[in-house]
Enzyme design. Sequence first.
Site, short mmCIF file in Angstrom:
data_model
loop_
_atom_site.label_atom_id
_atom_site.label_comp_id
_atom_site.label_asym_id
_atom_site.label_seq_id
_atom_site.Cartn_x
_atom_site.Cartn_y
_atom_site.Cartn_z
N GLU A 67 0.85 -1.20 0.00
CA GLU A 67 0.00 0.00 0.00
C GLU A 67 0.88 1.24 0.00
O GLU A 67 1.99 1.22 0.52
CB GLU A 67 -0.87 0.02 1.27
CG GLU A 67 -1.92 -1.06 1.28
CD GLU A 67 -2.47 -1.27 2.69
OE1 GLU A 67 -3.47 -0.64 3.01
OE2 GLU A 67 -1.87 -2.05 3.46
N LYS A 73 2.14 4.60 1.46
CA LYS A 73 2.18 5.12 2.81
C LYS A 73 1.86 6.61 2.72
O LYS A 73 2.64 7.40 2.20
CB LYS A 73 3.57 4.92 3.41
CG LYS A 73 3.64 5.22 4.88
CD LYS A 73 4.96 4.69 5.44
CE LYS A 73 5.07 5.03 6.91
NZ LYS A 73 5.11 6.48 7.15
N ASP A 96 1.44 10.40 3.74
CA ASP A 96 2.20 11.23 4.66
C ASP A 96 1.25 12.14 5.44
O ASP A 96 0.98 13.27 5.05
CB ASP A 96 3.21 12.06 3.87
CG ASP A 96 4.30 12.61 4.76
OD1 ASP A 96 4.37 12.19 5.94
OD2 ASP A 96 5.07 13.45 4.28
N TYR A 155 -6.97 2.21 6.58
CA TYR A 155 -6.14 1.13 6.03
C TYR A 155 -6.07 -0.13 6.88
O TYR A 155 -5.44 -1.09 6.48
CB TYR A 155 -4.72 1.64 5.75
CG TYR A 155 -4.01 2.17 6.97
CD1 TYR A 155 -3.86 3.53 7.16
CD2 TYR A 155 -3.49 1.31 7.93
CE1 TYR A 155 -3.22 4.04 8.27
CE2 TYR A 155 -2.85 1.80 9.05
CZ TYR A 155 -2.72 3.16 9.22
OH TYR A 155 -2.09 3.66 10.33
N LYS A 165 10.81 3.39 2.70
CA LYS A 165 10.79 4.86 2.62
C LYS A 165 11.31 5.32 1.26
O LYS A 165 12.43 4.99 0.88
CB LYS A 165 11.68 5.44 3.72
CG LYS A 165 11.11 5.24 5.11
CD LYS A 165 9.95 6.19 5.35
CE LYS A 165 9.70 6.38 6.83
NZ LYS A 165 8.90 7.55 7.11
N CYS A 211 18.59 48.08 5.89
CA CYS A 211 17.45 47.71 5.06
C CYS A 211 17.79 47.86 3.57
O CYS A 211 18.29 48.91 3.16
CB CYS A 211 16.26 48.60 5.42
SG CYS A 211 14.85 48.37 4.33
N CYS A 229 15.49 51.01 2.23
CA CYS A 229 15.65 52.39 2.69
C CYS A 229 17.01 52.67 3.31
O CYS A 229 17.35 53.82 3.56
CB CYS A 229 14.55 52.74 3.69
SG CYS A 229 14.77 51.92 5.27
N CYS A 254 13.36 46.12 9.77
CA CYS A 254 13.80 47.46 9.41
C CYS A 254 13.27 48.41 10.48
O CYS A 254 12.10 48.35 10.84
CB CYS A 254 13.27 47.85 8.04
SG CYS A 254 13.47 49.59 7.67
N CYS A 260 10.03 53.59 6.10
CA CYS A 260 10.57 52.75 5.03
C CYS A 260 9.51 52.52 3.95
O CYS A 260 8.38 52.15 4.25
CB CYS A 260 11.02 51.41 5.60
SG CYS A 260 11.59 50.25 4.36
ZN LIG Z 1 13.57 49.88 5.32
#
Ligand SMILES: [Zn+2]
Length: 658
Positions: A108, A110, A112, A217, A304, A397, A400, A415, A420
């Site tokens: 069968e 498997k 997940d 199952y 597996k 950042c 900016c 930031c 910004c």
């Molecule tokens: Zn920024």
Amino acid sequence: MNVKSKIEQLRQQIHDANHAYHTLDQPLISDYNYDLLLNELIQLEQEHPEFFDATSPTQKIGGYVLDKFEKVTRDVPMMSLSNVFNQEELFKFIERIEEVTSSEYIIELKIDGLAVSIKYEKGLFKQAATRGNGLVGEDITHNVKTIKSLPLKLSEPITIEVRGEIFMPHKSFLKLNEQRKRNEEPLFANPRNAAAGTIRQLDSQIVADRELDIFVYAIVDPQSYTQSHKDALALLKKLGFKVNQHATHTMNKEDVWKTIQKFDQLRKSLPYDTDGAVIKVNAYDKYDMIGYTAKSPKWATAYKFQAEIAETTIQDITFQVGRTGVITPVAELEPVSVSGTTVSRATLHNEDYITIKDIRIGDTVRIHKAGEIIPEVIEVVLSERKNQPPFKMITTCPVCGASLERIDGEADHYCTNDSCEAKHIGQLIHFSSRVAMDIDSLGEKVVETLFEKGYTKTITDIYHLHQYREELKILPGFGDKKVEKLIEAIEQSKKQPFHKVLFGLGIKHIGAKVAKILVNYFKSMDAMLEANIEDIQNIHEIGPEIAQSIFSYLRNEENITHIQKLIELGLQFQVENQVIKEHQFNGKTFVLTGKLESFSRDQASEIIESLGGKVTSSVSKLTDYLLAGSDAGSKLKKAESLGVTILNEATFKDIIHE
Ligand SMILES: [Zn+2]
């Protein structure tokens, strides 16, 4: 490293991975790697019985029991299966069986997902429980009930316990993550984690919305019903269960191997995740003959599948700035094909993620698609490394140039510049989105254009756009109709309820649900502004992080001025509801205890809060009502001694339905 240290190291690694995975739903390592670690530990412990430890992860079938749900103790523990990883190990497994008795096998897929056991009495759905540690699981009856493919009544009045795998189909998973992305909530790493997170929801409504599915199952104590696994699957199907259609009956080990190879191809086109194949001896009368180990049966094993892995190089690491200013590093990859699609970018989450995996620009990396969907870097191929310098997190950042900060206890950098551009554009997009103010004509592209042209720099600017009608109409891609429609939609948005406005403000940690809770509790922005941090923290479901975030936001002068402007513009900052004002629960303090039949505790709390009451956790002189379900204990006694009004579930229902 000596053997003893190695064993201890493995135990700790597996323990940490177990905790992250089963308790926190935040996996640390891939399942494949987890299984390899566990197998290594099992082998070392077998070779060195002198280092036996009753608390080793190999002594459990896996998982912890959470406190949130009632516990269920099984008569027959749910065992886990041994694993094999290649043809050689598979053939050894079969040869060991053939030494005892000749057999036929059922192969069968498997699935997940999450294992579950479900009881039916006289054909009626009775109880569902998670695997937990095998013997003791969690009662998830109400949640499992919501799974559409699960019959609540069987085709025969049979008393039976079955086992199945709950999973989230790809379609539901993509939909859910899309929603979470819009709400700036953390995304689920893969469908299995989404399913695990969902089945642990206390509100079964959320579970129903997320569209889980189940394949059944096996039957517990199957010999009482049929002679073979093949017949058991047929019986399950006949009873009305969803049974996976790909189960295959094979006669010998070569056929078993062929079927597994076929499954490995097939699974790439399935609408749900599989992580292997289960091989079981067909005839039940051979089970005892073949026997068991302490952990698992010898008549079944799981093969597996290896996840499809591709190698590629990291050409660059770039950074995205979100609306809260959160910085997300992204690996720009040499495009490569994985599980059927071309992958050129993979999120690297945050600095810690990159540091732990020691990912560097120019590295060759192995990638796969987590849950066959989201590209993920598994590891660096260190043998390919030249002499690239280690990754260094940016300190400013990328949009900016302001400095970044990392708050204690958080993995993300933010930031620090309140002006910004990336933050502002992100905030405007969030504010006008369907889930917040629902300004249909103000999508991402329009927001960006209006921002660049200088018309909307802040949320309040949106409500002044009508002053620029004529200017807007001559912008490329706009025109009369579009501009009028936009202005009408902006006007309409003033009617959006308070909780949508609050959510739209884009305050850190204030998602759609939290905004609703805060609004139900405070009713108005005035009340919210008066609240101290303890008031906010005491609200049911509001944690300290959220409380701190909203509290700080409301102590900032600029934010208050901003809110004041929005109030003057006519946006909703309070709830007007006569019914609530006059309701007998309005302003009253509740404590909940015992087990309720018709609601989860969360649902009951939401109802009380929606009627103006509040829910606290302990009984005191200040408690007005104790809502007592069945099996109420010490809280009921205390409430009685303090003369608190006690409501049973029936009375409570009568009052709320008035
Ligand atoms: Zn920024």
